[in-house]
Write an enzyme that holds these catalytic residues in place. Structure first.
Site, PDB file in Angstrom:
ATOM      1  N   HIS A 193     -31.985 -32.616  -8.416  1.00 67.21           N
ATOM      2  CA  HIS A 193     -32.650 -33.691  -8.220  1.00 67.21           C
ATOM      3  C   HIS A 193     -31.800 -35.056  -8.046  1.00 67.21           C
ATOM      4  O   HIS A 193     -32.252 -35.923  -7.220  1.00 67.21           O
ATOM      5  CB  HIS A 193     -34.068 -34.069  -9.208  1.00 67.21           C
ATOM      6  CG  HIS A 193     -35.033 -32.924  -9.022  1.00 67.21           C
ATOM      7  ND1 HIS A 193     -35.052 -31.890  -9.723  1.00 67.21           N
ATOM      8  CD2 HIS A 193     -35.962 -32.986  -8.258  1.00 67.21           C
ATOM      9  CE1 HIS A 193     -36.047 -31.228  -9.328  1.00 67.21           C
ATOM     10  NE2 HIS A 193     -36.782 -31.919  -8.650  1.00 67.21           N
ATOM     11  N   ARG A 300     -43.575 -36.869  -5.431  1.00 64.01           N
ATOM     12  CA  ARG A 300     -42.720 -36.326  -6.639  1.00 64.01           C
ATOM     13  C   ARG A 300     -43.297 -37.325  -7.801  1.00 64.01           C
ATOM     14  O   ARG A 300     -42.421 -38.301  -8.466  1.00 64.01           O
ATOM     15  CB  ARG A 300     -41.338 -36.235  -6.851  1.00 64.01           C
ATOM     16  CG  ARG A 300     -40.711 -35.012  -5.956  1.00 64.01           C
ATOM     17  CD  ARG A 300     -39.397 -34.943  -6.014  1.00 64.01           C
ATOM     18  NE  ARG A 300     -38.858 -33.830  -5.581  1.00 64.01           N
ATOM     19  CZ  ARG A 300     -38.196 -33.628  -4.316  1.00 64.01           C
ATOM     20  NH1 ARG A 300     -38.213 -34.615  -3.481  1.00 64.01           N
ATOM     21  NH2 ARG A 300     -37.776 -32.208  -4.019  1.00 64.01           N
ATOM     22  N   ARG A 336     -48.122 -34.692  -5.764  1.00 66.26           N
ATOM     23  CA  ARG A 336     -47.770 -33.544  -6.682  1.00 66.26           C
ATOM     24  C   ARG A 336     -47.811 -33.835  -8.255  1.00 66.26           C
ATOM     25  O   ARG A 336     -47.428 -34.920  -8.461  1.00 66.26           O
ATOM     26  CB  ARG A 336     -46.377 -32.958  -6.582  1.00 66.26           C
ATOM     27  CG  ARG A 336     -45.947 -31.731  -7.492  1.00 66.26           C
ATOM     28  CD  ARG A 336     -44.717 -31.247  -7.157  1.00 66.26           C
ATOM     29  NE  ARG A 336     -43.554 -32.085  -7.587  1.00 66.26           N
ATOM     30  CZ  ARG A 336     -42.385 -31.675  -7.490  1.00 66.26           C
ATOM     31  NH1 ARG A 336     -42.176 -30.548  -6.668  1.00 66.26           N
ATOM     32  NH2 ARG A 336     -41.209 -32.596  -7.834  1.00 66.26           N
ATOM     33  N   GLU A 434     -43.261 -21.606  -5.417  1.00 70.16           N
ATOM     34  CA  GLU A 434     -41.767 -21.789  -5.825  1.00 70.16           C
ATOM     35  C   GLU A 434     -41.230 -20.738  -6.769  1.00 70.16           C
ATOM     36  O   GLU A 434     -39.905 -20.883  -7.320  1.00 70.16           O
ATOM     37  CB  GLU A 434     -41.261 -23.261  -6.258  1.00 70.16           C
ATOM     38  CG  GLU A 434     -42.410 -24.053  -7.001  1.00 70.16           C
ATOM     39  CD  GLU A 434     -42.232 -25.467  -7.053  1.00 70.16           C
ATOM     40  OE1 GLU A 434     -41.073 -25.955  -6.503  1.00 70.16           O
ATOM     41  OE2 GLU A 434     -42.905 -26.041  -7.819  1.00 70.16           O
ATOM     42  N   ASN A 457     -36.392 -25.342  -2.948  1.00 67.60           N
ATOM     43  CA  ASN A 457     -35.371 -25.673  -4.107  1.00 67.60           C
ATOM     44  C   ASN A 457     -35.306 -24.545  -5.046  1.00 67.60           C
ATOM     45  O   ASN A 457     -34.323 -24.040  -5.900  1.00 67.60           O
ATOM     46  CB  ASN A 457     -35.304 -27.040  -4.471  1.00 67.60           C
ATOM     47  CG  ASN A 457     -35.211 -28.115  -3.243  1.00 67.60           C
ATOM     48  OD1 ASN A 457     -34.708 -27.547  -2.197  1.00 67.60           O
ATOM     49  ND2 ASN A 457     -35.874 -29.125  -3.628  1.00 67.60           N
ATOM     50  N   ASP A 458     -36.602 -24.499  -5.770  1.00 71.92           N
ATOM     51  CA  ASP A 458     -36.702 -23.609  -6.814  1.00 71.92           C
ATOM     52  C   ASP A 458     -36.999 -22.376  -6.599  1.00 71.92           C
ATOM     53  O   ASP A 458     -36.468 -21.432  -7.100  1.00 71.92           O
ATOM     54  CB  ASP A 458     -38.184 -24.283  -7.786  1.00 71.92           C
ATOM     55  CG  ASP A 458     -37.670 -25.445  -8.558  1.00 71.92           C
ATOM     56  OD1 ASP A 458     -36.680 -25.348  -9.116  1.00 71.92           O
ATOM     57  OD2 ASP A 458     -38.363 -26.208  -8.644  1.00 71.92           O
ATOM     58  N   ARG A 468     -29.903 -24.279  -9.941  1.00 71.77           N
ATOM     59  CA  ARG A 468     -29.724 -25.369  -8.939  1.00 71.77           C
ATOM     60  C   ARG A 468     -28.871 -26.497  -9.112  1.00 71.77           C
ATOM     61  O   ARG A 468     -28.652 -27.106  -8.231  1.00 71.77           O
ATOM     62  CB  ARG A 468     -31.304 -25.667  -8.236  1.00 71.77           C
ATOM     63  CG  ARG A 468     -31.951 -26.542  -9.153  1.00 71.77           C
ATOM     64  CD  ARG A 468     -33.368 -26.651  -8.709  1.00 71.77           C
ATOM     65  NE  ARG A 468     -33.648 -28.246  -7.879  1.00 71.77           N
ATOM     66  CZ  ARG A 468     -34.940 -28.497  -7.754  1.00 71.77           C
ATOM     67  NH1 ARG A 468     -35.947 -27.729  -7.776  1.00 71.77           N
ATOM     68  NH2 ARG A 468     -35.103 -29.397  -7.028  1.00 71.77           N
ATOM     69  N   CYS A 505     -41.465 -27.951   1.646  1.00 68.76           N
ATOM     70  CA  CYS A 505     -41.148 -29.139   1.053  1.00 68.76           C
ATOM     71  C   CYS A 505     -39.859 -29.219   0.238  1.00 68.76           C
ATOM     72  O   CYS A 505     -39.345 -30.298  -0.228  1.00 68.76           O
ATOM     73  CB  CYS A 505     -42.196 -29.959   0.539  1.00 68.76           C
ATOM     74  SG  CYS A 505     -42.551 -29.137  -1.175  1.00 68.76           S
TER      75      CYS A 505
HETATM   76  C1  PEP Z   1     -38.640 -27.583  -4.632  1.00 64.88           C
HETATM   77  O1  PEP Z   1     -38.590 -27.025  -5.514  1.00 64.88           O
HETATM   78  O2  PEP Z   1     -38.278 -27.170  -3.274  1.00 64.88           O
HETATM   79  C2  PEP Z   1     -39.558 -29.000  -4.603  1.00 64.88           C
HETATM   80  C3  PEP Z   1     -39.540 -29.425  -3.516  1.00 64.88           C
HETATM   81  O3  PEP Z   1     -39.577 -29.492  -5.813  1.00 64.88           O
HETATM   82  P1  PEP Z   1     -38.465 -30.039  -6.671  1.00 64.88           P
HETATM   83  O4  PEP Z   1     -37.103 -30.231  -5.871  1.00 64.88           O
HETATM   84  O5  PEP Z   1     -39.074 -31.594  -6.989  1.00 64.88           O
HETATM   85  O6  PEP Z   1     -38.416 -29.164  -7.651  1.00 64.88           O
HETATM   86 MG    MG Z   2     -39.626 -27.607  -7.273  1.00 63.66          MG
END
Ligand code: PEP
Ligand code: MG
Length: 575
Positions: A193, A300, A336, A434, A457-458, A468, A505
């Site tokens: 993040h 977020r 979210r 995710e 990402n997750d 990550r 996203c």
């Molecule tokens: C993701 O996991 O891709 C996502 C958009 O949420 P975050 O990056 O806030 O975990």
């Molecule tokens: Mg995520």
């Protein structure tokens, strides 16, 4: 002596500036030098912060209920005593005067010195009291950060590059209002993040440099190339010249893209694509408007909960959601629900789990704390009459969670109705895909929801078992792994079957090198950092759907890592 460090390019662009080392302590703060004229205002800023902290502690003390344990007032009394001690109250001022440094830095240095003295104490109980000193200093620093000083944009016109061992997402919030030219860190991954926030600030950033904090000296000249993940320390004039040239070219290319702001994102064969923006806070809205985004695909909301000891009230949240909804007028705003946990920890949160990414995070935390969740749902629902608001549920893993969430939304609506408070009765509710389990059952999730959003990402983290945020395994974090691509394609197809829109996203959506691949997998809704929208649109404008589909499919079955680059190259028009 000049040397080069290699890390992960977390946010593109080139910066050239003087290094400013962030504190090595538990409290990460910026360090900058002050011109003579700012010393007195800085001393006053420090005094004001100490006074405000004193008032806060006294207020807390006076509000302790009679039934509270006796240790609580004693604890606050001790913190007040520490605050009044010359070591905290006076000594940092000497450092501000003598070293001409900012108040946060002076205070942190003093804290480090005190902690070192505590470390020498043999008695374990007394030694552990250093925690109280740290807590008091942190309180004062939080106040200082809330009232930023005159951070110079570099001494006498020079730019500053923040060099830190680690930065948390909460630390990054304070940099939204400061003016660093770049950030570099020893730790962190490209989709942590912290990296996401660096991109949202549109500031070049390189992470996972391992030793930058110990090898770079304060005030040294450094070049940061955020695209290549390279940091050059103490460059000679020839290299500086070359990078100044590249920097100018980068700025020109970015300027040129701005011409695309108002064009529709349409492929050469006329397929419409939606490009939405990701935001962390309402203050990101100017960048969203600047990018020409067609909506907010991911707000977020947990960032409203970071960097504070208390919880944002329903009204405070409502104001934030309403501001964003009103600013976007009739364009969708996807809020979210709280995704706290893992690397986004609020100070009041649950005790840190052994394995926070697999622990009580996101929707799991919200369902474990229904009052917290309900407060947020009320705020979102109330804001829904001021725009086109949608609710997005993070990290769904099973249908029990979905059912419980939908029930809670229904109950919250019911109580608002009973109170005569207006909201959008038909507010769409979507779910984030995710977790691999959710991706595999995306069709069933799609049937019970209004839309899906793939959090790549997750999804990558959980599919490949790669943390990550851990730079040690960052080289294994692979968006092009065929398992990941198959899950993405399966989710998009599941949405199509259920006639429900699916977006991505995660950071893949904002990587213009992956735009054609995602188009080829069937994606038509992208959501990303505002700064990436125009580069992605540029890719879309030059794509033919049939062509990118034919070229994307082989990547789903490709198991040869070397071939991946050539397949992606073909997709992106490189033979
Ligand atoms: C993701 O996991 O891709 C996502 C958009 O949420 P975050 O990056 O806030 O975990
Ligand atoms: Mg995520």
């Amino acid at each position: 002596m000049s040397f080069t460090l290699h890390g992960i390019g977390a946010s593109s662009g080139i910066a050239i500036g003087r290094a400013h080392l962030a504190s090595p302590s538990r409290v990460e703060v910026a360090h900058y030098s002050l011109p003579e004229s700012q010393i007195d205002p800085e001393l006053k800023r420090f005094d004001d912060a100490v006074e405000q902290t004193r008032t806060e502690l006294r207020n807390l003390r006076s509000q302790i209920p009679a039934s509270a344990p006796a240790e609580l007032p004693a604890f606050l009394d001790m913190h007040l005593l520490i605050l009044d001690d010359n070591m905290i109250d006076e000594e940092p001022k000497r450092l501000i005067r003598e070293q001409r440094c900012n108040a946060e830095w002076a205070l942190t240095q003093q804290m480090e010195a005190l902690v070192a003295r505590f470390e020498e104490i043999e008695d374990p109980y007394l030694r552990s009291r250093q925690e109280d000193v740290v807590q008091v200093v942190q309180r004062v620093i939080k106040v200082l950060v809330g009232h930023p000083g005159q951070l110079p944009a570099g001494t006498e016109g020079e730019e500053c590059v923040l060099v830190s061992h680690e930065l948390t997402p909460a630390d990054m919030i304070q940099f939204k209002s400061t003016r660093f030219a770049a950030f570099i860190t020893d730790l962190g991954g490209a989709t942590s993040h912290t990296a996401i926030m660096a991109r949202s600030l549109g500031i070049p950033s390189v992470m996972a440099l391992h030793q930058a904090r110990s090898l770079i000296r304060d005030h040294e000249w450094i070049i940061v190339d955020g695209r290549e993940g390279v940091v050059i320390v103490d460059p000679d004039e020839k290299i500086l010249e070359e990078y100044r040239h590249r920097q100018t070219a980068w700025v020109k290319a970015t300027e040129k893209l701005k011409k695309l702001k108002t064009s529709r994102a349409k492929t050469l064969d006329g397929t419409n694509v939606e490009l939405f923006a990701n935001i962390e806070l309402p203050q990101d809205m100017p960048a969203v408007l600047e990018s020409g985004a067609q909506g907010i695909g991911l707000f977020r909301s947990e960032f409203l909960f970071l960097n504070r000891d208390d919880l944002p009230s329903e009204d405070e949240q409502f104001e934030a959601y309403k501001t964003v909804a009103e600013t976007m007028e009739d364009k969708p705003v996807t809020i979210r629900t709280l995704d706290l946990g893992a690397d986004k920890q609020a100070p009041w949160g649950h005790t840190v789990a052994d394995n926070p990414a697999l622990g009580l995070r996101a929707i799991r935390l919200c369902l474990a704390e229904p009052r917290l969740f309900e407060t947020q749902l009320r705020a979102i629902l109330r804001a829904s009459v001021f725009g086109k608001v949608r609710i997005l549920i993070p990290m769904l893993g099973n249908f029990g969670e979905l059912k419980a969430t939908l029930q809670l939304i229904a109950q919250t609506k019911e109580s608002l109705r009973a109170e005569g408070i207006r909201f959008d009765e038909r507010i769409p509710v979507g779910g984030m895909i995710e977790v691999p389990a959710a991706a595999l059952l995306a069709e069933q999730f799609a049937k019970q929801l209004d839309f899906l959003s793939i959090g790549t990402n997750d999804l990558i983290q959980y599919t490949l078992a790669i943390d990550r945020a851990d730079d040690a395994v960052a080289h294994l974090y692979d968006p092009l792994h065929p398992a990941v691509l198959n899950l993405i394609q399966h989710t998009i197809r599941s949405g199509q079957k259920a006639s429900k829109p699916v977006s991505v996203c995660g950071e893949m959506a904002g990587d213009s090198q992956l735009t054609r691949l995602l188009l080829g997998l069937g994606l038509r809704h992208f959501s990303m950092q505002p700064a990436s929208i125009l580069a992605v649109k540029h890719q879309i404008l030059g794509s033919m759907i049939d062509e990118v589909t034919d070229l994307a499919i082989p990547l789903l079955k490709n198991t040869d890592a070397e071939k991946t680059a050539s397949l992606l190259g073909k997709l992106n028009g490189k033979s």
